[in-house]
Write a protein that holds these residues in place. Structure first.
Motif, PDB file in Angstrom:
ATOM      1  N   THR A  58      48.719-101.879  28.253  1.00 35.90           N
ATOM      2  CA  THR A  58      48.446-100.498  28.655  1.00 35.90           C
ATOM      3  C   THR A  58      46.995-100.111  28.435  1.00 35.90           C
ATOM      4  OG1 THR A  58      49.104 -99.703  26.452  1.00 35.90           O
ATOM      5  CG2 THR A  58      50.813 -99.798  28.149  1.00 35.90           C
ATOM      6  N   GLY A  59      46.141-101.063  28.066  1.00 38.78           N
ATOM      7  CA  GLY A  59      44.735-100.749  27.806  1.00 38.78           C
ATOM      8  C   GLY A  59      44.491-100.495  26.333  1.00 38.78           C
ATOM      9  N   THR A  60      43.227-100.529  25.962  1.00 39.52           N
ATOM     10  CA  THR A  60      42.871-100.334  24.556  1.00 39.52           C
ATOM     11  C   THR A  60      42.677 -98.856  24.238  1.00 39.52           C
ATOM     12  OG1 THR A  60      40.517-100.592  25.046  1.00 39.52           O
ATOM     13  CG2 THR A  60      41.735-102.581  24.442  1.00 39.52           C
ATOM     14  N   ARG A  61      42.954 -98.511  23.013  1.00 38.06           N
ATOM     15  CA  ARG A  61      42.730 -97.140  22.545  1.00 38.06           C
ATOM     16  C   ARG A  61      42.111 -97.187  21.156  1.00 38.06           C
ATOM     17  NH1 ARG A  61      48.736 -95.002  20.733  1.00 38.06           N
ATOM     18  NH2 ARG A  61      49.683 -97.046  20.433  1.00 38.06           N
ATOM     19  N   ARG A  62      41.227 -96.258  20.906  1.00 37.58           N
ATOM     20  CA  ARG A  62      40.526 -96.200  19.622  1.00 37.58           C
ATOM     21  C   ARG A  62      41.398 -95.488  18.602  1.00 37.58           C
ATOM     22  NH1 ARG A  62      36.481 -93.493  16.532  1.00 37.58           N
ATOM     23  NH2 ARG A  62      34.758 -94.889  15.991  1.00 37.58           N
ATOM     24  N   VAL A  63      41.513 -96.072  17.433  1.00 35.30           N
ATOM     25  CA  VAL A  63      42.288 -95.461  16.349  1.00 35.30           C
ATOM     26  C   VAL A  63      41.353 -94.565  15.554  1.00 35.30           C
ATOM     27  CG1 VAL A  63      43.783 -95.880  14.377  1.00 35.30           C
ATOM     28  CG2 VAL A  63      43.702 -97.546  16.249  1.00 35.30           C
ATOM     29  N   GLU A  64      41.629 -93.286  15.568  1.00 35.05           N
ATOM     30  CA  GLU A  64      40.756 -92.349  14.848  1.00 35.05           C
ATOM     31  C   GLU A  64      40.952 -92.444  13.333  1.00 35.05           C
ATOM     32  OE1 GLU A  64      38.377 -90.785  16.233  1.00 35.05           O
ATOM     33  OE2 GLU A  64      38.956 -91.437  18.244  1.00 35.05           O
ATOM     34  N   ARG A  65      42.197 -92.414  12.908  1.00 35.49           N
ATOM     35  CA  ARG A  65      42.484 -92.521  11.470  1.00 35.49           C
ATOM     36  C   ARG A  65      43.724 -93.361  11.198  1.00 35.49           C
ATOM     37  NH1 ARG A  65      45.327 -90.349   7.160  1.00 35.49           N
ATOM     38  NH2 ARG A  65      46.710 -89.187   8.549  1.00 35.49           N
ATOM     39  N   VAL A  66      44.799 -93.061  11.908  1.00 37.18           N
ATOM     40  CA  VAL A  66      46.061 -93.753  11.671  1.00 37.18           C
ATOM     41  C   VAL A  66      46.780 -93.952  12.995  1.00 37.18           C
ATOM     42  CG1 VAL A  66      47.300 -91.588  11.264  1.00 37.18           C
ATOM     43  CG2 VAL A  66      48.204 -93.718  10.310  1.00 37.18           C
ATOM     44  N   LEU A  67      47.578 -95.010  13.059  1.00 31.97           N
ATOM     45  CA  LEU A  67      48.274 -95.357  14.299  1.00 31.97           C
ATOM     46  C   LEU A  67      49.623 -95.973  13.960  1.00 31.97           C
ATOM     47  CD1 LEU A  67      48.227 -96.116  17.470  1.00 31.97           C
ATOM     48  CD2 LEU A  67      47.449 -98.353  16.644  1.00 31.97           C
ATOM     49  N   HIS A  68      50.634 -95.657  14.771  1.00 30.63           N
ATOM     50  CA  HIS A  68      51.924 -96.354  14.711  1.00 30.63           C
ATOM     51  C   HIS A  68      51.999 -97.280  15.917  1.00 30.63           C
ATOM     52  CE1 HIS A  68      54.040 -94.506  11.322  1.00 30.63           C
ATOM     53  NE2 HIS A  68      53.360 -93.424  11.625  1.00 30.63           N
ATOM     54  N   THR A  69      52.173 -98.541  15.670  1.00 28.50           N
ATOM     55  CA  THR A  69      52.167 -99.528  16.747  1.00 28.50           C
ATOM     56  C   THR A  69      53.400 -99.398  17.637  1.00 28.50           C
ATOM     57  OG1 THR A  69      53.235-101.130  15.287  1.00 28.50           O
ATOM     58  CG2 THR A  69      50.834-101.186  15.400  1.00 28.50           C
TER      59      THR A  69
END
Length: 297
Positions: free
Chosen positions: A253-264
């Protein structure tokens, strides 16, 4: 929760002193016969209350582990699934099970759940996220096996429950940052150490746990000879911690920048293979910008 021996003893003494017929035995001496009897009795009552607490805890654990229809119930069921074996109904008709336990036939090694609410359907859907393999080398369950898992859950689920089992390829971690090192080793050796720490971090993260930018950076900083990890806001391409996820159809789905926290999306992280659909996604070595630390101001 059980009382202490002193609490029980003090309550018994207070009750004794409240009764007129026992006031003639009132004594503050620990060596008095009546106080000695009270202390022994308090110890017996304390022991009994501790046993009751232990019994209540054991019963609570058994009941909680047997609650059917809860999300945890479906997670446990997936972890116990045995490929190729036929489910049988227990004699009392209250549950399904296998004739024998064979761990070599188990397919799912990691499982968790989330609830999804769709705009066109007010009823929540239980999404069961699964993976197979060892921690640190997790893989998605194959398409054919995923069909079997959904059929298995369909037999176990309660009427009216909307349940779906999903398994995706691992989210690709892209640490596009500038790493400074002391220059005491070759660049390749420094990159080996950073890559090892990133792999160690991915192995340590629990399945479907939150991914924090600070922890990814801390993992790289922990590598030997690394002096600093810096996200250069002026760099081109843009730096930061990025993640590329797969959708339910297995497409990136393309890359996205993680600002602080992410749930995969998949529940776990991987490094780019640099081939096939990941050919445009950089590996750890390709994403990192390595520089020797300079003490010039």
């Amino acid at each position: 929760m059980s009382r202490t021996i002193k609490e029980i003893y003090d309550q018994a003494v207070a009750e004794r002193d409240r009764r007129l017929e026992l006031r003639e035995f009132n004594s503050d001496s620990k060596l008095s016969i009546l106080n000695g009897i009270l202390w022994v009795t308090a110890a017996v009552i304390y022991t009994f209350e501790v046993l009751l607490d232990t019994f209540a805890m054991d019963i609570s654990e058994v009941i909680n582990s047997r609650i059917n229809g809860t999300p945890a119930y479906y997670v446990r069921a997936l972890l116990q699934y045995q490929k190729g074996d036929e489910l049988a109904v227990r004699e009392d008709g209250l549950a399904f099970g296998y004739a024998s336990v064979d761990e070599s036939k188990r397919l799912v090694t990691q499982a968790t759940y989330t609830e999804s609410v769709e705009d066109d359907n007010l009823d929540a859907k239980l999404i069961l996220k699964v993976a197979t393999g060892e921690k640190g080398r997790l893989q998605p369950v194959g398409a054919e096996d995923l069909v079997l898992l959904n059929a298995y859950i369909a037999r176990l689920k309660f009427a009216g429950t909307r349940v779906e089992v999903t398994s995706r390829k691992g989210d690709v971690l892209i640490p596009r940052v500038t790493v400074y090192y002391d220059g005491a080793v070759r660049e390749s050796a420094a990159l080996d150490g950073i890559e090892a720490k990133l792999n160690e971090y991915m192995s340590s993260v629990d399945f479907d746990a939150a991914i924090y930018v600070s922890k990814v950076v801390a993992a790289m900083r922990a590598a030997e000879h690394v002096t600093d990890v810096y996200i250069d806001t002026a760099a081109v391409p843009a730096q930061g911690i990025f993640v590329a996820s797969y959708d339910v159809d297995g497409c990136l789905t393309g890359t996205r920048r993680v600002e602080r926290v992410l749930h995969t999306a998949s529940g776990y992280l991987t490094q780019s293979a640099g081939t096939q659909e990941q050919c445009e996604l950089p590996t750890f070595r390709e994403a990192l910008t390595l520089k020797v630390e300079s003490h010039e101001v």
